[in-house]
Design a protein around this motif. Structure first.
Motif, PDB file in Angstrom:
ATOM      1  N   SER A  14      -2.903   3.593 -10.019  1.00  0.00           N
ATOM      2  CA  SER A  14      -2.600   3.295  -8.616  1.00  0.00           C
ATOM      3  C   SER A  14      -3.439   2.144  -8.091  1.00  0.00           C
ATOM      4  CB  SER A  14      -2.836   4.556  -7.764  1.00  0.00           C
ATOM      5  OG  SER A  14      -2.626   4.285  -6.399  1.00  0.00           O
ATOM      6  N   SER A  15      -4.710   2.107  -8.502  1.00  0.00           N
ATOM      7  CA  SER A  15      -5.607   1.031  -8.051  1.00  0.00           C
ATOM      8  C   SER A  15      -5.163  -0.311  -8.623  1.00  0.00           C
ATOM      9  CB  SER A  15      -7.047   1.337  -8.479  1.00  0.00           C
ATOM     10  OG  SER A  15      -7.505   2.516  -7.877  1.00  0.00           O
ATOM     11  N   LEU A  16      -4.707  -0.300  -9.912  1.00  0.00           N
ATOM     12  CA  LEU A  16      -4.240  -1.556 -10.521  1.00  0.00           C
ATOM     13  C   LEU A  16      -3.022  -2.103  -9.791  1.00  0.00           C
ATOM     14  CD1 LEU A  16      -4.638  -0.799 -14.354  1.00  0.00           C
ATOM     15  CD2 LEU A  16      -5.912  -2.500 -12.997  1.00  0.00           C
ATOM     16  N   LEU A  33      -4.206  -3.602  -6.604  1.00  0.00           N
ATOM     17  CA  LEU A  33      -4.909  -4.868  -6.847  1.00  0.00           C
ATOM     18  C   LEU A  33      -3.937  -5.999  -7.160  1.00  0.00           C
ATOM     19  CD1 LEU A  33      -7.579  -6.382  -7.184  1.00  0.00           C
ATOM     20  CD2 LEU A  33      -7.616  -5.634  -9.583  1.00  0.00           C
ATOM     21  N   LEU A  34      -2.931  -5.687  -7.994  1.00  0.00           N
ATOM     22  CA  LEU A  34      -1.937  -6.704  -8.312  1.00  0.00           C
ATOM     23  C   LEU A  34      -1.181  -7.158  -7.068  1.00  0.00           C
ATOM     24  CD1 LEU A  34      -0.508  -5.320 -11.686  1.00  0.00           C
ATOM     25  CD2 LEU A  34      -1.894  -7.385 -11.357  1.00  0.00           C
ATOM     26  N   LEU A  35      -0.873  -6.184  -6.211  1.00  0.00           N
ATOM     27  CA  LEU A  35      -0.202  -6.534  -4.973  1.00  0.00           C
ATOM     28  C   LEU A  35      -1.073  -7.418  -4.091  1.00  0.00           C
ATOM     29  CD1 LEU A  35       1.513  -3.129  -4.091  1.00  0.00           C
ATOM     30  CD2 LEU A  35       2.665  -5.259  -4.691  1.00  0.00           C
ATOM     31  N   LEU A  36      -2.382  -7.091  -4.006  1.00  0.00           N
ATOM     32  CA  LEU A  36      -3.305  -7.911  -3.207  1.00  0.00           C
ATOM     33  C   LEU A  36      -3.445  -9.310  -3.782  1.00  0.00           C
ATOM     34  CD1 LEU A  36      -6.137  -5.306  -2.422  1.00  0.00           C
ATOM     35  CD2 LEU A  36      -4.549  -6.370  -0.782  1.00  0.00           C
ATOM     36  N   TYR A  71      -2.522 -15.066  -3.562  1.00  0.00           N
ATOM     37  CA  TYR A  71      -2.028 -16.308  -4.161  1.00  0.00           C
ATOM     38  C   TYR A  71      -0.982 -16.976  -3.268  1.00  0.00           C
ATOM     39  CZ  TYR A  71       0.422 -19.482  -7.295  1.00  0.00           C
ATOM     40  OH  TYR A  71       1.016 -20.580  -7.832  1.00  0.00           O
ATOM     41  N   ARG A  72      -0.045 -16.093  -2.777  1.00  0.00           N
ATOM     42  CA  ARG A  72       1.057 -16.655  -1.993  1.00  0.00           C
ATOM     43  C   ARG A  72       0.594 -17.205  -0.648  1.00  0.00           C
ATOM     44  NH1 ARG A  72       6.718 -16.074  -1.478  1.00  0.00           N
ATOM     45  NH2 ARG A  72       7.446 -16.054   0.684  1.00  0.00           N
ATOM     46  N   PHE A 118       0.831  -1.202   0.000  1.00  0.00           N
ATOM     47  CA  PHE A 118       0.000   0.000   0.000  1.00  0.00           C
ATOM     48  C   PHE A 118       0.868   1.256   0.000  1.00  0.00           C
ATOM     49  CE2 PHE A 118      -3.472  -2.806   1.532  1.00  0.00           C
ATOM     50  CZ  PHE A 118      -4.442  -2.437   0.617  1.00  0.00           C
ATOM     51  N   SER A 119       1.982   1.213   0.687  1.00  0.00           N
ATOM     52  CA  SER A 119       2.894   2.379   0.709  1.00  0.00           C
ATOM     53  C   SER A 119       3.433   2.662  -0.684  1.00  0.00           C
ATOM     54  CB  SER A 119       4.055   2.127   1.675  1.00  0.00           C
ATOM     55  OG  SER A 119       3.558   1.950   2.982  1.00  0.00           O
ATOM     56  N   LEU A 120       3.824   1.637  -1.421  1.00  0.00           N
ATOM     57  CA  LEU A 120       4.323   1.811  -2.788  1.00  0.00           C
ATOM     58  C   LEU A 120       3.243   2.377  -3.686  1.00  0.00           C
ATOM     59  CD1 LEU A 120       6.445  -1.461  -3.246  1.00  0.00           C
ATOM     60  CD2 LEU A 120       7.304   0.872  -3.037  1.00  0.00           C
ATOM     61  N   SER A 121       2.019   1.918  -3.447  1.00  0.00           N
ATOM     62  CA  SER A 121       0.894   2.433  -4.259  1.00  0.00           C
ATOM     63  C   SER A 121       0.703   3.928  -4.013  1.00  0.00           C
ATOM     64  CB  SER A 121      -0.379   1.672  -3.917  1.00  0.00           C
ATOM     65  OG  SER A 121      -1.485   2.208  -4.613  1.00  0.00           O
ATOM     66  N   GLU A 122       0.810   4.351  -2.751  1.00  0.00           N
ATOM     67  CA  GLU A 122       0.654   5.760  -2.420  1.00  0.00           C
ATOM     68  C   GLU A 122       1.797   6.588  -3.000  1.00  0.00           C
ATOM     69  OE1 GLU A 122      -1.923   7.291  -0.910  1.00  0.00           O
ATOM     70  OE2 GLU A 122      -2.893   5.322  -1.083  1.00  0.00           O
TER      71      GLU A 122
END
Length: 440
Positions: free
Chosen positions: A38-40, A43-46, A51-52, A13-17
């Motif tokens: 930013s939302s993409l 989402l990719l991070l989530l 998955y992991r 989330f920090s990287l997204s911000e």
């Protein structure tokens, strides 16, 4: 999620911000493109985190479960240590599968051993069938025959049971010689067998007994019972019967010959003593018996003048006539060169004993040798039970004293022991109430 996974999410989330701030010039020029980008990224991070830490461990766990269901007890499940919940689940699941695998191996080994044992028992049973008259297998715990019923029914038509107890009882009642019935039943009684096998390390129990054939004839057989298994299902045994009639009869004949005098065929000295001692220690304790010692007068002269063959003839005839004179229950033996010993059991009265002693004295007149002019006579000494003693050696000694008295006073007569002195020997009536020396 805990630990590293939590901080990884915060970092995402920090990287997204940070990305949003760069695209919007410090959040001053917010555009639709910057928000979508930013939302993409978020989402990719989530999705990566999902998955992991959720989707992949869940899929791996289900795969491990399905492998176990299909019988692969080596299936294991592993995940990243930072995925705390799934990690603890994997540890528990893997421990469970290790226990299942170990138990499965033990079951397989037990099954293999049981199959091997069964095969060995089949081979052993087949070998027994080739050498034995009949065999059976039984479960003693559940009182049932597992194998061999048909073979027993072919021999014993009266058997119609699958219960071990009933089979043993019926055989004892209808196919075992009367004198052996009790011993047979006590040996092979189901409860006695179970107690014997469980209380000791005895692998086999065997009994030799006489089987009564439908014709009434007797046949010696040997029955053995061997422990074949003692699992949770119960105590199992294999039994077999062998025909030992020929061997047993040979053994009995050898035993009989070892007890008999080689020349005369009556009991030898050793066995005569054994029979009398056993009788006095048991059934003869409360009776009245007579110990009779007999000696051929001038036997050395027979050998010297007529020859040893005629001496042997005299001995054989005396033995034969003594055996015919006394009852089968009495004991007749040769205890020395020309000495015989008779133990007359339970004589009914003094008159009966006197009559028998007169007959012993007179039988010597019936001895026939080559020289018909030679007259054979005998001397007799008698001791009485229990008056003169309650043991064989004491009775023997006092009968010998009485015999010596007969020899010393002219031979060809009998005397009953009343003491060691001549004066005592004269007064017999006060003790025995019978005539000591018969009228001639």
């Amino acid at each position: 999620m805990k630990g590293k996974s939590f901080w990884f999410l915060i970092l995402g989330f920090s990287l997204s911000e940070i990305l949003t701030a760069l695209l919007t010039n410090g959040f001053h020029k917010i555009t639709a493109e910057s928000v979508i980008l930013s939302s993409l990224v978020s989402l990719l991070l989530l999705l990566a985190i999902w998955y992991r830490y959720v989707d992949k461990p869940t899929s791996d766990f289900l795969d491990a479960i399905n492998r176990a269901i299909r019988g692969d007890f080596r299936a294991r499940f592993s995940c990243y240590d930072e995925n705390d919940n799934f990690h603890r689940l994997s540890v528990s699941f893997n421990h469970l599968m290790t226990c299942v695998e170990n138990q499965t191996e033990e079951l397989k080994e037990n099954r293999r051993l049981q199959v091997q044992l069964y095969e060995n028992e089949k081979i052993y049973r087949s070998a027994l069938e080739l050498t034995c008259e009949r065999i059976f297998e039984a479960d003693l715990t559940h009182n049932r025959l597992i194998y061999g019923r048909e073979g027993y029914q072919r021999v014993f038509s009266f058997l119609n049971t699958e219960m071990f107890d009933d089979m043993i009882r019926s055989i004892a009642d209808y196919a075992v010689y009367e004198e052996d019935k009790e011993k047979f039943f006590q040996t092979f009684d189901r409860r006695n067998l179970m107690e014997a096998f469980r209380a000791s390390e005895i692998p086999e129990i065997t009994l030799e007994y006489r089987q009564q054939l439908p014709s009434g004839a007797l046949k010696w057989v040997s029955s053995s019972v061997i422990r074949s298994g003692n699992s949770g299902d119960g105590l199992k045994v294999i039994g077999y019967v062998k025909n030992i009639d020929e061997r047993k009869k040979q053994e009995l004949e050898i035993l009989k010959q070892s007890r008999k005098d080689g020349l005369t065929g009556i009991y030898n000295k050793s066995f005569t003593q054994t029979l009398i001692e056993d009788f006095l220690a048991g059934a003869g304790k409360s009776g009245r018996h007579a110990a009779i010692m007999i000696d051929i007068d001038n036997f050395k002269r027979i050998n010297d003048t007529l020859g040893h063959i005629q001496g042997d003839t005299a001995l054989s005839q005396v033995a034969q006539k003594l055996s015919g004179l006394f009852r089968c229950s009495d004991i007749v033996g040769r205890i020395g060169g020309d000495e015989f010993f008779v133990f007359m059991k339970d004589y009914s009265s003094s008159d009966t004993l006197t009559e028998k002693l007169n007959a012993v004295k007179n039988l010597f007149g019936e001895i026939r040798l080559e020289d018909s002019s030679y007259r054979v006579s005998g001397s007799v000494g008698v001791s009485l039970y229990p008056e003169d003693g309650e043991e064989y050696r004491e009775l023997y000694k006092k009968a010998d004293h009485a015999l010596y008295y007969s020899k010393a006073h002219g031979k060809d007569q009998y005397h009953i022991y009343v003491g060691n002195t001549a004066e005592n020997q004269k007064d017999v009536s006060s003790k025995t109430q019978m005539i000591q020396t018969p009228a001639t």
